[in-house]
Every structure is written in C-alpha cells, then in structure tokens.
Motif scaffolding. Sequence first.
Motif, PDB file in Angstrom:
ATOM      1  N   VAL A 118       0.785  -1.209   0.140  1.00  0.00           N
ATOM      2  CA  VAL A 118       0.009  -0.008  -0.017  1.00  0.00           C
ATOM      3  C   VAL A 118       0.982   1.030   0.160  1.00  0.00           C
ATOM      4  CG1 VAL A 118      -1.745   1.009   1.195  1.00  0.00           C
ATOM      5  CG2 VAL A 118      -1.643  -1.301   1.417  1.00  0.00           C
ATOM      6  N   THR A 119       0.667   2.032  -1.141  1.00  0.00           N
ATOM      7  CA  THR A 119       1.628   3.309  -1.059  1.00  0.00           C
ATOM      8  C   THR A 119       0.745   4.429  -1.661  1.00  0.00           C
ATOM      9  OG1 THR A 119       3.531   4.059  -1.797  1.00  0.00           O
ATOM     10  CG2 THR A 119       2.563   2.774  -3.273  1.00  0.00           C
ATOM     11  N   HIS A 120       1.168   5.778  -1.025  1.00  0.00           N
ATOM     12  CA  HIS A 120       0.653   6.902  -1.655  1.00  0.00           C
ATOM     13  C   HIS A 120       1.854   7.535  -2.532  1.00  0.00           C
ATOM     14  CE1 HIS A 120       3.262   8.183   1.478  1.00  0.00           C
ATOM     15  NE2 HIS A 120       3.229   9.509   1.484  1.00  0.00           N
ATOM     16  N   SER A 121       2.762   6.714  -2.983  1.00  0.00           N
ATOM     17  CA  SER A 121       3.760   7.084  -3.822  1.00  0.00           C
ATOM     18  C   SER A 121       3.468   6.654  -5.379  1.00  0.00           C
ATOM     19  CB  SER A 121       5.042   6.873  -3.385  1.00  0.00           C
ATOM     20  OG  SER A 121       6.012   7.029  -4.393  1.00  0.00           O
ATOM     21  N   PRO A 122       3.169   7.533  -6.268  1.00  0.00           N
ATOM     22  CA  PRO A 122       2.912   7.059  -7.616  1.00  0.00           C
ATOM     23  C   PRO A 122       4.252   6.358  -8.137  1.00  0.00           C
ATOM     24  CG  PRO A 122       2.070   8.996  -7.651  1.00  0.00           C
ATOM     25  CD  PRO A 122       2.826   9.022  -6.274  1.00  0.00           C
ATOM     26  N   SER A 123       5.376   7.042  -7.739  1.00  0.00           N
ATOM     27  CA  SER A 123       6.664   6.540  -8.286  1.00  0.00           C
ATOM     28  C   SER A 123       7.059   5.095  -7.713  1.00  0.00           C
ATOM     29  CB  SER A 123       7.867   7.483  -7.546  1.00  0.00           C
ATOM     30  OG  SER A 123       7.831   8.823  -8.243  1.00  0.00           O
ATOM     31  N   VAL A 124       6.516   4.441  -6.550  1.00  0.00           N
ATOM     32  CA  VAL A 124       6.580   3.364  -5.834  1.00  0.00           C
ATOM     33  C   VAL A 124       5.590   2.428  -6.747  1.00  0.00           C
ATOM     34  CG1 VAL A 124       6.068   2.023  -3.884  1.00  0.00           C
ATOM     35  CG2 VAL A 124       7.517   4.147  -3.692  1.00  0.00           C
ATOM     36  N   ALA A 125       4.656   2.844  -6.902  1.00  0.00           N
ATOM     37  CA  ALA A 125       3.693   1.876  -7.641  1.00  0.00           C
ATOM     38  C   ALA A 125       4.055   1.925  -9.067  1.00  0.00           C
ATOM     39  CB  ALA A 125       2.207   2.616  -7.596  1.00  0.00           C
ATOM     40  N   VAL A 126       4.800   2.744  -9.927  1.00  0.00           N
ATOM     41  CA  VAL A 126       5.399   2.345 -11.093  1.00  0.00           C
ATOM     42  C   VAL A 126       6.418   1.233 -10.987  1.00  0.00           C
ATOM     43  CG1 VAL A 126       6.476   3.449 -12.987  1.00  0.00           C
ATOM     44  CG2 VAL A 126       4.390   4.490 -12.052  1.00  0.00           C
ATOM     45  N   LEU A 128       6.384  -0.988  -8.939  1.00  0.00           N
ATOM     46  CA  LEU A 128       5.742  -2.405  -8.856  1.00  0.00           C
ATOM     47  C   LEU A 128       4.857  -2.832  -9.717  1.00  0.00           C
ATOM     48  CD1 LEU A 128       5.222  -1.880  -5.173  1.00  0.00           C
ATOM     49  CD2 LEU A 128       6.930  -3.318  -5.786  1.00  0.00           C
ATOM     50  N   ALA A 129       4.864  -1.988 -10.792  1.00  0.00           N
ATOM     51  CA  ALA A 129       3.736  -2.541 -11.936  1.00  0.00           C
ATOM     52  C   ALA A 129       3.889  -3.711 -12.703  1.00  0.00           C
ATOM     53  CB  ALA A 129       3.662  -1.409 -12.941  1.00  0.00           C
ATOM     54  N   HIS A 130       5.272  -4.317 -12.627  1.00  0.00           N
ATOM     55  CA  HIS A 130       5.488  -5.261 -13.358  1.00  0.00           C
ATOM     56  C   HIS A 130       5.969  -6.462 -12.456  1.00  0.00           C
ATOM     57  CE1 HIS A 130       5.370  -3.205 -17.052  1.00  0.00           C
ATOM     58  NE2 HIS A 130       6.196  -2.335 -16.608  1.00  0.00           N
ATOM     59  N   HIS A 131       5.934  -6.285 -11.038  1.00  0.00           N
ATOM     60  CA  HIS A 131       6.192  -7.419 -10.125  1.00  0.00           C
ATOM     61  C   HIS A 131       4.951  -8.151 -10.040  1.00  0.00           C
ATOM     62  CE1 HIS A 131       7.049  -9.697  -6.675  1.00  0.00           C
ATOM     63  NE2 HIS A 131       7.910  -9.003  -6.415  1.00  0.00           N
ATOM     64  N   ARG A 132       5.173  -9.603 -10.650  1.00  0.00           N
ATOM     65  CA  ARG A 132       3.851 -10.409 -10.865  1.00  0.00           C
ATOM     66  C   ARG A 132       3.199 -10.807  -9.763  1.00  0.00           C
ATOM     67  NH1 ARG A 132       6.112 -15.524 -13.894  1.00  0.00           N
ATOM     68  NH2 ARG A 132       3.688 -15.992 -14.145  1.00  0.00           N
ATOM     69  N   HIS A 133       3.637 -10.888  -8.517  1.00  0.00           N
ATOM     70  CA  HIS A 133       3.017 -11.439  -7.306  1.00  0.00           C
ATOM     71  C   HIS A 133       2.469 -10.560  -6.426  1.00  0.00           C
ATOM     72  CE1 HIS A 133       4.066 -15.319  -8.972  1.00  0.00           C
ATOM     73  NE2 HIS A 133       5.096 -15.156  -9.327  1.00  0.00           N
ATOM     74  N   VAL A 134       2.960  -9.311  -6.383  1.00  0.00           N
ATOM     75  CA  VAL A 134       2.621  -8.198  -5.631  1.00  0.00           C
ATOM     76  C   VAL A 134       1.288  -7.595  -5.612  1.00  0.00           C
ATOM     77  CG1 VAL A 134       3.433  -6.127  -4.486  1.00  0.00           C
ATOM     78  CG2 VAL A 134       5.022  -8.000  -4.684  1.00  0.00           C
ATOM     79  N   GLU A 135       0.636  -7.638  -5.071  1.00  0.00           N
ATOM     80  CA  GLU A 135      -0.563  -6.732  -5.337  1.00  0.00           C
ATOM     81  C   GLU A 135      -0.307  -5.123  -4.680  1.00  0.00           C
ATOM     82  OE1 GLU A 135      -5.555  -6.430  -4.245  1.00  0.00           O
ATOM     83  OE2 GLU A 135      -4.402  -7.992  -3.565  1.00  0.00           O
ATOM     84  N   VAL A 136      -0.689  -4.347  -5.750  1.00  0.00           N
ATOM     85  CA  VAL A 136      -0.332  -2.833  -5.417  1.00  0.00           C
ATOM     86  C   VAL A 136      -1.682  -2.062  -5.135  1.00  0.00           C
ATOM     87  CG1 VAL A 136       0.836  -0.800  -6.026  1.00  0.00           C
ATOM     88  CG2 VAL A 136       1.608  -2.838  -6.764  1.00  0.00           C
ATOM     89  N   ILE A 137      -1.771  -1.231  -3.973  1.00  0.00           N
ATOM     90  CA  ILE A 137      -2.919  -0.565  -3.578  1.00  0.00           C
ATOM     91  C   ILE A 137      -2.222   1.127  -3.633  1.00  0.00           C
ATOM     92  CG2 ILE A 137      -4.592  -0.004  -2.027  1.00  0.00           C
ATOM     93  CD1 ILE A 137      -4.934  -2.630  -1.108  1.00  0.00           C
ATOM     94  N   LEU A 138      -2.709   1.815  -4.678  1.00  0.00           N
ATOM     95  CA  LEU A 138      -2.317   3.115  -4.632  1.00  0.00           C
ATOM     96  C   LEU A 138      -3.382   4.079  -4.022  1.00  0.00           C
ATOM     97  CD1 LEU A 138      -0.283   5.035  -5.684  1.00  0.00           C
ATOM     98  CD2 LEU A 138      -1.294   5.159  -7.932  1.00  0.00           C
ATOM     99  N   ILE A 139      -2.875   4.845  -3.119  1.00  0.00           N
ATOM    100  CA  ILE A 139      -3.438   5.827  -2.243  1.00  0.00           C
ATOM    101  C   ILE A 139      -3.596   7.110  -3.268  1.00  0.00           C
ATOM    102  CG2 ILE A 139      -3.689   7.213  -0.342  1.00  0.00           C
ATOM    103  CD1 ILE A 139      -4.273   4.215   0.340  1.00  0.00           C
ATOM    104  N   GLY A 140      -4.632   7.659  -3.390  1.00  0.00           N
ATOM    105  CA  GLY A 140      -4.617   8.733  -4.155  1.00  0.00           C
ATOM    106  C   GLY A 140      -5.125  10.100  -3.316  1.00  0.00           C
ATOM    107  N   GLY A 141      -5.085  11.306  -4.054  1.00  0.00           N
ATOM    108  CA  GLY A 141      -5.309  12.537  -3.365  1.00  0.00           C
ATOM    109  C   GLY A 141      -4.623  13.478  -3.910  1.00  0.00           C
ATOM    110  N   ARG A 142      -4.488  14.894  -3.456  1.00  0.00           N
ATOM    111  CA  ARG A 142      -3.869  15.819  -4.173  1.00  0.00           C
ATOM    112  C   ARG A 142      -2.221  15.458  -3.884  1.00  0.00           C
ATOM    113  NH1 ARG A 142      -0.647  20.266  -2.895  1.00  0.00           N
ATOM    114  NH2 ARG A 142      -1.048  19.887  -0.635  1.00  0.00           N
ATOM    115  N   LEU A 143      -1.765  15.543  -5.437  1.00  0.00           N
ATOM    116  CA  LEU A 143      -0.034  15.184  -5.433  1.00  0.00           C
ATOM    117  C   LEU A 143       0.762  16.371  -5.044  1.00  0.00           C
ATOM    118  CD1 LEU A 143       1.949  13.336  -6.790  1.00  0.00           C
ATOM    119  CD2 LEU A 143       1.874  14.797  -8.816  1.00  0.00           C
ATOM    120  N   PHE A 144       1.518  15.966  -4.065  1.00  0.00           N
ATOM    121  CA  PHE A 144       2.393  17.044  -3.122  1.00  0.00           C
ATOM    122  C   PHE A 144       3.800  16.872  -4.185  1.00  0.00           C
ATOM    123  CE2 PHE A 144       5.630  17.804   0.287  1.00  0.00           C
ATOM    124  CZ  PHE A 144       5.766  19.299  -0.095  1.00  0.00           C
TER     125      PHE A 144
END
Length: 251
Positions: A118-126, A128-144
């Motif tokens: 679980v992350t609020h960082s788009p950079s971290v989410a990207v 992990l985008a190609h990690h086959r076995h990790v589910e990614v939950i991206l927290i949204g909001g205003r981008l700081f």
Amino acid sequence: MLSSQRKQYILDTLRRDGQIVAKTLSQELGLSEDTIRRDLRELAQEGLLQRVHGGALPASPAVADFAARQALSGEAKVAIGRAAAERIQPGQVVMLDGGTTAIQVARHLPPHLEATIVTHSPSVAVELAHHRHVEVILIGGRLFKHSVVAVGSAALEAIRRVRADLYYLGVTGLHPQAGLTTGDLEEAHIKRALSEQAAETVALASAEKLNAASPYQVAPITELSGIITERAVPAQATEAFERLGIPVLRV
C-alpha cells in the motif's frame, strides 16, 4: 566577537555537541540570550539548523525536493532498500512510504514474493507495476510535487481503511527528543496516519537523517519498532535510540 564569528562558533558547537542550549551558550560567550536567539533565527532561515524550544538542533539536509534527494547517500539507500525488502514476509500487507529509499525497497522485492504493498507514492507504484505476485494499492489524493506523493483528506480517508502489518517510514529527521520529523505539515499528517494503521513502523534512515530535525513532527521516536540505517554510521550516532529500546539494523 563579530556576528559571523558567533555564527561559526554556534555551528561548530552544534556539530560537536549535537544541540545548542541558548542559555548555556549565552553564559559561555558572555552575551545576552536575545543575541544568541537572533543568531539562531538567522541561521535557521539559512537552513543551517532547526530551532527548538530553548535552543537548536542540526537541520536535516534531506528536506530538498525529490530530484535533489536522489543524489544523497545513493549507495546507502540501495543497501537500506535491499535489506528492508528482504524482511517483508509472504502474505504481509506493507505500507511503503514515498521517497528515494522507498523506491529502492520496491526495486529489491524478491521476484517470487506474494504480498500487498500500500503506497501513496506513484513512483513506488510504477516500480511495482511489473512485479507478478505483489498486489499494489495506490492511495490517491492531491499530488504534493515536492515529494511526489498523495496528500490531503482523500488520502487520509483511504489510509484509515487499511490495517497493515508493517509500515516502512521515510522522514527527514530522527532525533531522540524531537522525534520523527519532516519538512511539510500535510505530509507529516499522512505519515502519522500510515504509522497509526500499521502494527509496526520501521524507519529507513541514511546517516544524514539521524539526530537531525525538521519543522513538523510525525510522531515521538518511541513509536518506532526499529531503524534500518547504513553500515558506516558510527555507534555514537545510534546509541540514544538503542537506549530507548529501539533496535537498529546496520546494512
């Protein structure tokens, strides 16, 4: 003593002792506390120290923006990120902060690890985008944009709906008295919420963050379950944390 000489003396004392007590310094130099406080105020405006009640602490250099922070302690951040990634267990729900060290955690997750990040960082989410076995939950909001993370009420609401096993925290300062601190008020609120929703909070801290302080507190230092830092950090830099019962892992 000239103003420039006093300020250099203050900075030298801060490097030696790790703190400035205005009353003690005024007595030592035979000057008024008002004079010392003025010097501290001007040095703080230059980003050379962090003022606190009664004196000052070292300012963290890690308050620079995301691009500038990528140049700080590069090899150390890779080592810290790798060690943190190796400690994530299969099936865990892990909150992963934003920042350059958190990206290294994402890059070094074992390829066969099955876990939820679980992350609020788009950079971290990207990352992990190609990690086959990790589910990614991206927290949204205003981008700081300074830190490239989501902040604000929408992010806080989403965070409070998650229960995590572990939170890997990134802050700009860790200090036994000042606690866990960062350079932005909204970001401090987000980090506090992430910590409150996790069973354990572990700080990822390269050397420049230890015994330094920034303006906004995330939590007292005693909220930490551990610190992962670089191997080269001297024992005296971590002994205050260890006296408080906080395990320190050097990698």
